[in-house]
Design a protein around this motif. Structure first.
Motif, PDB file in Angstrom:
ATOM      1  N   LEU A 140       0.876  -1.105  -0.018  1.00  0.00           N
ATOM      2  CA  LEU A 140      -0.095  -0.103  -0.142  1.00  0.00           C
ATOM      3  C   LEU A 140       0.991   1.320   0.286  1.00  0.00           C
ATOM      4  N   TYR A 141       2.075   1.329   0.589  1.00  0.00           N
ATOM      5  CA  TYR A 141       2.998   2.185   0.632  1.00  0.00           C
ATOM      6  C   TYR A 141       3.335   2.806  -0.784  1.00  0.00           C
ATOM      7  N   SER A 142       3.463   1.934  -1.661  1.00  0.00           N
ATOM      8  CA  SER A 142       3.804   2.171  -3.165  1.00  0.00           C
ATOM      9  C   SER A 142       2.614   2.810  -3.869  1.00  0.00           C
ATOM     10  N   LEU A 143       1.572   2.346  -3.615  1.00  0.00           N
ATOM     11  CA  LEU A 143      -0.034   3.038  -3.969  1.00  0.00           C
ATOM     12  C   LEU A 143       0.127   4.422  -3.540  1.00  0.00           C
ATOM     13  N   ILE A 144       0.269   4.709  -2.398  1.00  0.00           N
ATOM     14  CA  ILE A 144       0.582   5.992  -1.952  1.00  0.00           C
ATOM     15  C   ILE A 144       1.496   6.928  -2.728  1.00  0.00           C
ATOM     16  N   ASP A 145       2.708   6.316  -2.461  1.00  0.00           N
ATOM     17  CA  ASP A 145       3.719   7.018  -3.042  1.00  0.00           C
ATOM     18  C   ASP A 145       3.686   7.287  -4.570  1.00  0.00           C
ATOM     19  N   PHE A 146       2.909   6.508  -5.175  1.00  0.00           N
ATOM     20  CA  PHE A 146       2.800   6.564  -6.809  1.00  0.00           C
ATOM     21  C   PHE A 146       1.580   7.442  -7.062  1.00  0.00           C
ATOM     22  N   ASP A 147       1.734   8.798  -7.461  1.00  0.00           N
ATOM     23  CA  ASP A 147       0.635   9.649  -7.621  1.00  0.00           C
ATOM     24  C   ASP A 147       0.465  10.139  -9.372  1.00  0.00           C
ATOM     25  N   ASN A 148       1.132   9.203 -10.037  1.00  0.00           N
ATOM     26  CA  ASN A 148       0.802   9.588 -11.662  1.00  0.00           C
ATOM     27  C   ASN A 148       1.725  10.717 -11.985  1.00  0.00           C
ATOM     28  N   SER A 149       2.463  11.466 -11.063  1.00  0.00           N
ATOM     29  CA  SER A 149       3.304  12.629 -11.474  1.00  0.00           C
ATOM     30  C   SER A 149       4.619  12.259 -12.046  1.00  0.00           C
ATOM     31  N   HIS A 150       5.415  13.085 -12.975  1.00  0.00           N
ATOM     32  CA  HIS A 150       6.506  12.833 -13.692  1.00  0.00           C
ATOM     33  C   HIS A 150       7.540  12.171 -12.727  1.00  0.00           C
ATOM     34  N   ASP A 151       7.704  12.795 -11.360  1.00  0.00           N
ATOM     35  CA  ASP A 151       8.632  12.353 -10.483  1.00  0.00           C
ATOM     36  C   ASP A 151       8.426  10.844 -10.186  1.00  0.00           C
ATOM     37  N   ALA A 152       6.870  10.579  -9.922  1.00  0.00           N
ATOM     38  CA  ALA A 152       6.566   9.175  -9.516  1.00  0.00           C
ATOM     39  C   ALA A 152       7.002   8.223 -10.724  1.00  0.00           C
ATOM     40  N   TRP A 153       6.621   8.504 -11.997  1.00  0.00           N
ATOM     41  CA  TRP A 153       7.075   7.696 -13.088  1.00  0.00           C
ATOM     42  C   TRP A 153       8.471   7.364 -13.137  1.00  0.00           C
TER      43      TRP A 153
END
Length: 506
Positions: A140-153
């Protein structure tokens, strides 16, 4: 007003590719009064998702495509077109060689639990132990951390989905029996070949963000017949030209870093703006044939992107077979291939009252099947179906359709993000759309393609200076606890950036 309309009528937009993205862009620009020409390489609008009839008059298509609960823009379009192409919400099941593994409910009919509890608790797992399901919690942490932003990608795209699940402690059994099957029918490849960023985006959008997101309806016939045909008729009534069998072979780049013409063999279509709405394989072919586009690094680099083989089969059986659920996903029959099967007697109007059973069976990442004969493929398909529903074993195949689709769907491989194109390009009047385009809306698959078509139309309106922009519905907001968790996580990241080195390679 007359002068303005006269000026607008001189604005010519060429849209290349007549799938969800191209039709979406064409429709909106035609509504704004632009002179729009839509070019489609295939024999009919709609590309791979359209469907057609065989010489015997039977409907076939290149795979069955679902319409999920979060497809807000597509459902809005359907309402605007005043058509009724969909089934009711359907339940689904999942099979392995051992038999039934999971049955999913209609999630919106159940009490809503906080994200993502509903999608973990409500499905009826036949064999997967609770302890294995609980091993997904650290993920679940990775789902919180991945917000579809450029930095997350940038953070997640260079690692594989398999590495992601292993890093966060997902059990081997949960990965093999739950997550990898989702990848095989969602991103169409095994976990070691999928970008972790694409995996998180796809899983969150379709399954985890809100409890009803996995609920799905299906077209009550081919998408071409039920949706694209009335849509194209409306587009043509607005004055746009929809030209099938027009394969783009080159573009003409003029002054001011603009495309001034699109070439189809001996024909040239003059353009004030151009929107590309083709799949990655089609786009690579266009660039390969166009020295003008090869001049630009971003277009050369899309040659690094890949696509995945699909096999679509349709079988007619000589008797009525009881299939418990109309839509079904399967795993474990081949190590790197996922497949789905659909009871078309339950889904399609055409087959509702027939005495024989009609089943659509689609294979993704189907490399090993494409060179087999039709007879060999049909035999394998019947054997797989009989493993899931034993009644298929004694039934006789009385007709069949086998469609081989090499490089048909986008492969979101690790590291692919750096080569994907944004909607705006280095060419001032050229805009991109499609399910492989970088996009911050957050949607996936058909909805993403349609949304990017509308976004490209809006960019063309900005560039050409006249017309009203399309209203694009955003995805449903994250639930409050997810928003808080993301804000806290981002705050911690911001502090970390100021005092720690960047451990993530670009």
């Amino acid at each position: 007003m007359g002068a303005k309309m006269s000026e607008l009528q001189q604005k010519r937009v060429v849209v290349i590719g007549a799938g969800w993205a191209g039709l979406g862009a064409t429709y909106h620009l035609a509504k704004q009064g632009y002179d729009v020409t839509l070019l489609e390489a295939g024999p009919y609008p709609g590309g791979l998702v359209a469907g057609w009839q065989t010489s015997a008059g039977k409907s076939v298509e290149a795979g069955i495509h679902g319409f999920w609960y979060p497809y807000r823009n597509i459902f809005s379009l359907i309402n605007e077109l005043e058509i009724n192409p969909f089934t009711t919400w359907t339940r689904s099941a999942q099979y392995s060689p051992a038999g039934l593994e999971v049955e999913s409910p209609i999630f919106q009919d159940l009490p809503r639990l906080p994200t993502p509890l509903g999608t973990f608790i409500y499905p009826q797992f036949q064999r997967l132990p609770l302890i294995d399901r609980l091993s997904a919690l650290p993920l679940l942490y990775s789902l919180i951390d991945f917000d579809n932003s450029h930095d997350a990608w940038q953070r997640y795209d260079y690692i594989t989905a398999r590495e992601l699940f292993k890093t966060f402690g997902v059990s081997a059994r949960l990965y093999k029996e739950a997550f990898e099957p989702m990848l095989l029918v969602g991103l169409f490849a095994p976990g070691e070949q999928c970008s972790a960023a694409a995996t998180l985006g796809m899983l969150y959008y379709f399954i985890l963000a809100h409890q009803p997101d996995f609920d799905v309806v299906w077209c009550r016939g081919t998408v071409g017949e039920k949706i694209f045909r009335p849509w194209v008729q409306k587009i043509e009534k607005l004055g746009a030209k929809v030209l099938a069998k027009h394969r783009v072979t080159d573009v003409i780049v003029g002054g001011n870093n603009q495309i001034k013409g699109v070439v189809c063999g001996d024909q040239v279509f003059d353009a004030d703006a151009v929107i590309f709405s083709v799949g990655i394989t089609g786009m690579k072919k266009i660039v390969a044939n166009s020295p003008s586009l090869q001049h630009y690094t971003e277009f050369r680099n899309i040659s690094n992107l890949g696509a995945i083989d699909v096999l679509a089969t349709r079988l007619w059986f000589d008797r009525k077979i009881n299939i418990p659920r109309p839509s079904n996903a399967c795993f474990g029959f081949d190590n790197t291939t996922g497949w789905t099967f659909f009871d078309l007697n339950a889904l399609h109007d055409e087959y509702k009252n027939q005495t024989e059973t009609v089943v659509e069976v689609d294979f993704y990442h189907a490399n090993q099947f494409l060179h087999l004969s039709d007879e060999e493929i049909v035999k394998i398909v019947q054997g797989y179906l009989a493993t899931c529903v034993p009644e298929f074993k004694e039934a006789k195949v009385i007709d069949s359709s086998v469609i081989r689709l090499a490089n048909a769907v986008t492969h979101f491989s690790p590291g692919s993000y750096q080569n994907m194109l944004p909607a705006k390009t280095s060419l001032n009047n050229v805009f991109m759309s499609g399910d492989w385009i970088i996009n911050r809306h957050g949607s996936w698959s058909q909805e993403k393609a349609f949304v990017t078509g509308l976004e490209a139309a809006n960019l063309a309106i900005d560039y050409l200076g006249t017309g009203k922009k399309a209203n694009i519905l955003p995805i449903e907001q994250d639930e409050h606890h997810i928003q808080i968790a993301r804000n806290v996580n981002q705050a911690i990241r911001d502090v970390g950036k100021s005092i720690l080195p960047n451990f993530w390679l670009p």
